[in-house]
Design an enzyme around this catalytic site. Structure first.
Site, PDB file in Angstrom:
ATOM      1  N   LYS A   1       0.901  -1.082   0.261  1.00  0.00           N
ATOM      2  CA  LYS A   1       0.094   0.029   0.069  1.00  0.00           C
ATOM      3  C   LYS A   1       0.790   1.244  -0.031  1.00  0.00           C
ATOM      4  O   LYS A   1       0.506   2.073  -0.796  1.00  0.00           O
ATOM      5  CB  LYS A   1      -0.932  -0.195   1.171  1.00  0.00           C
ATOM      6  CG  LYS A   1      -2.050  -0.991   1.131  1.00  0.00           C
ATOM      7  CD  LYS A   1      -2.884  -1.330   2.406  1.00  0.00           C
ATOM      8  CE  LYS A   1      -3.851  -2.371   2.217  1.00  0.00           C
ATOM      9  NZ  LYS A   1      -4.589  -2.750   3.380  1.00  0.00           N
TER      10      LYS A   1
ATOM     11  N   GLN B   1      -4.766  -1.685   9.614  1.00  0.00           N
ATOM     12  CA  GLN B   1      -4.790  -2.985   9.105  1.00  0.00           C
ATOM     13  C   GLN B   1      -5.421  -4.153   9.734  1.00  0.00           C
ATOM     14  O   GLN B   1      -4.829  -4.318  11.010  1.00  0.00           O
ATOM     15  CB  GLN B   1      -3.193  -3.372   8.667  1.00  0.00           C
ATOM     16  CG  GLN B   1      -3.065  -4.553   8.075  1.00  0.00           C
ATOM     17  CD  GLN B   1      -3.636  -4.701   6.446  1.00  0.00           C
ATOM     18  OE1 GLN B   1      -3.767  -3.514   5.726  1.00  0.00           O
ATOM     19  NE2 GLN B   1      -3.991  -5.941   6.016  1.00  0.00           N
TER      20      GLN B   1
ATOM     21  N   ASP C   1     -10.869   2.407   3.841  1.00  0.00           N
ATOM     22  CA  ASP C   1     -11.306   1.126   3.780  1.00  0.00           C
ATOM     23  C   ASP C   1     -12.728   0.893   3.516  1.00  0.00           C
ATOM     24  O   ASP C   1     -13.054  -0.281   3.209  1.00  0.00           O
ATOM     25  CB  ASP C   1     -10.690   0.292   4.943  1.00  0.00           C
ATOM     26  CG  ASP C   1      -9.534  -0.387   4.921  1.00  0.00           C
ATOM     27  OD1 ASP C   1      -9.281  -0.856   3.693  1.00  0.00           O
ATOM     28  OD2 ASP C   1      -8.883  -0.623   5.887  1.00  0.00           O
TER      29      ASP C   1
END
Ligand code: GUN
Length: 292
Positions: A52, A96, A119
């Protein structure tokens, strides 16, 4: 049979984003900034977050990686989320997953400002997505839709079978595939660990989206000829042929299923690269303050 090249599409979208960022900066705008919180040292999570950060560099975003050891407390993590929520330089951020057992993932997710939740895991974004309002759509489902769109795969009126009911992939992709939209307009069946006769369900499918996390689950006798197969699985299998000591295996027994398909995504190189690029698209939206 066509193999869907997720890597090529992802590269194409990355250059589209890079071009847009360039224009934004030239005209005096701010460079979009993505922050990522990583807890612990899980190999998969380390790789995803590193990719990422790399993708941010490739498209011209600023990125910040914030690391904690496994022992971090829920309060410490919540404090950091709240700090990022009010940091005007940070346009969007992710935490995460998975998190250690002693931390409530739901509590962390709900503490994120939904306007920075790139997200798309916050209930506000999930709710908006489910009724078709502008929102951050989570990256894997968004990446799958983008592949279907760019490969001109017809979905209207088709029967789509989703294998798996996770909050991250199964549930949102099922919702999106039934949405009145293109891609969308499918009749959707969601199968999971308690489904009876999954083979029968799969054999009726025009499109199968496999997101169970069971390597090689979908076999040739489970599909009808001409099916479109999207493989979301990425299980790490030990291998002595790679530098890292493992290789990724999807939820589909690719070699035997592929010859029956009209289109299929490989693993790696299918959905994976699209997931990261979708996160970049969401960060661009966040940078432009398009979700509020
Ligand atoms: N863990 C597995 N997939 C994801 C994802 O898309 N985002 C985050 N934050 N964690 C994940």
């Amino acid at each position: 049979m066509k193999i869907i090249d997720g890597k090529a599409i992802a590269d194409q979208i990355k250059s589209e984003i890079a071009e847009e960022v360039n224009q934004m900066v030239i005209s005096g705008g701010k460079r979009p900034h993505l922050a990522a919180i990583l807890v612990g040292h899980d190999g998969g999570s380390e790789t995803y977050v590193a990719n990422k950060v790399k993708a941010c560099e490739a498209v011209g975003f600023k990125s910040t990686l914030i690391r904690y050891e496994n022992e971090v407390t829920e309060t410490e993590l919540l404090d950091k989320v709240i700090e990022l929520n009010v940091d005007s330089d940070v346009d969007g951020f992710i935490v995460q997953l998975p998190l250690p057992e002693h931390i409530s993932e739901q509590k962390i997710i709900e503490s994120i400002d939904y306007r920075k939740d790139v997200d798309g895991f916050h209930p506000v974004n999930v709710g908006r997505m489910s009724i078709g309002l502008p929102c951050f759509v989570s990256a894997t489902p968004a990446g799958i839709l983008e592949l279907l769109k760019r490969y001109h795969i017809e979905t209207a009126g088709k029967h789509c079978v989703v294998l798996g009911r996770s909050n991250i992939v199964g549930k949102p992709i099922a919702t999106l595939m039934m949405q009145k939209a293109n891609p969308g307009d499918c009749t959707v069946t969601v199968c999971h660990s308690r489904t009876q006769d999954i083979k029968k369900q799969c054999r009726q499918a025009d499109i199968i989206i496999a997101a169970l996390g069971v390597p090689g689950f979908l076999k040739k006798e489970m599909v009808k000829e001409g099916v479109v197969v999207i493989d979301v699985g990425t299980t790490r299998i030990p291998s002595d042929k790679t530098k890292s000591g493992f290789k990724l295996k999807g939820d589909v027994e690719f070699d035997e299923v592929a010859p029956l398909c009209s289109c299929i995504t490989p693993v790696p190189g299918g959905v994976g690269p699209m997931t990261i690029v979708s996160l970049m698209k969401n960060t661009l939206l966040a940078g432009k303050k398009m979700i509020y």
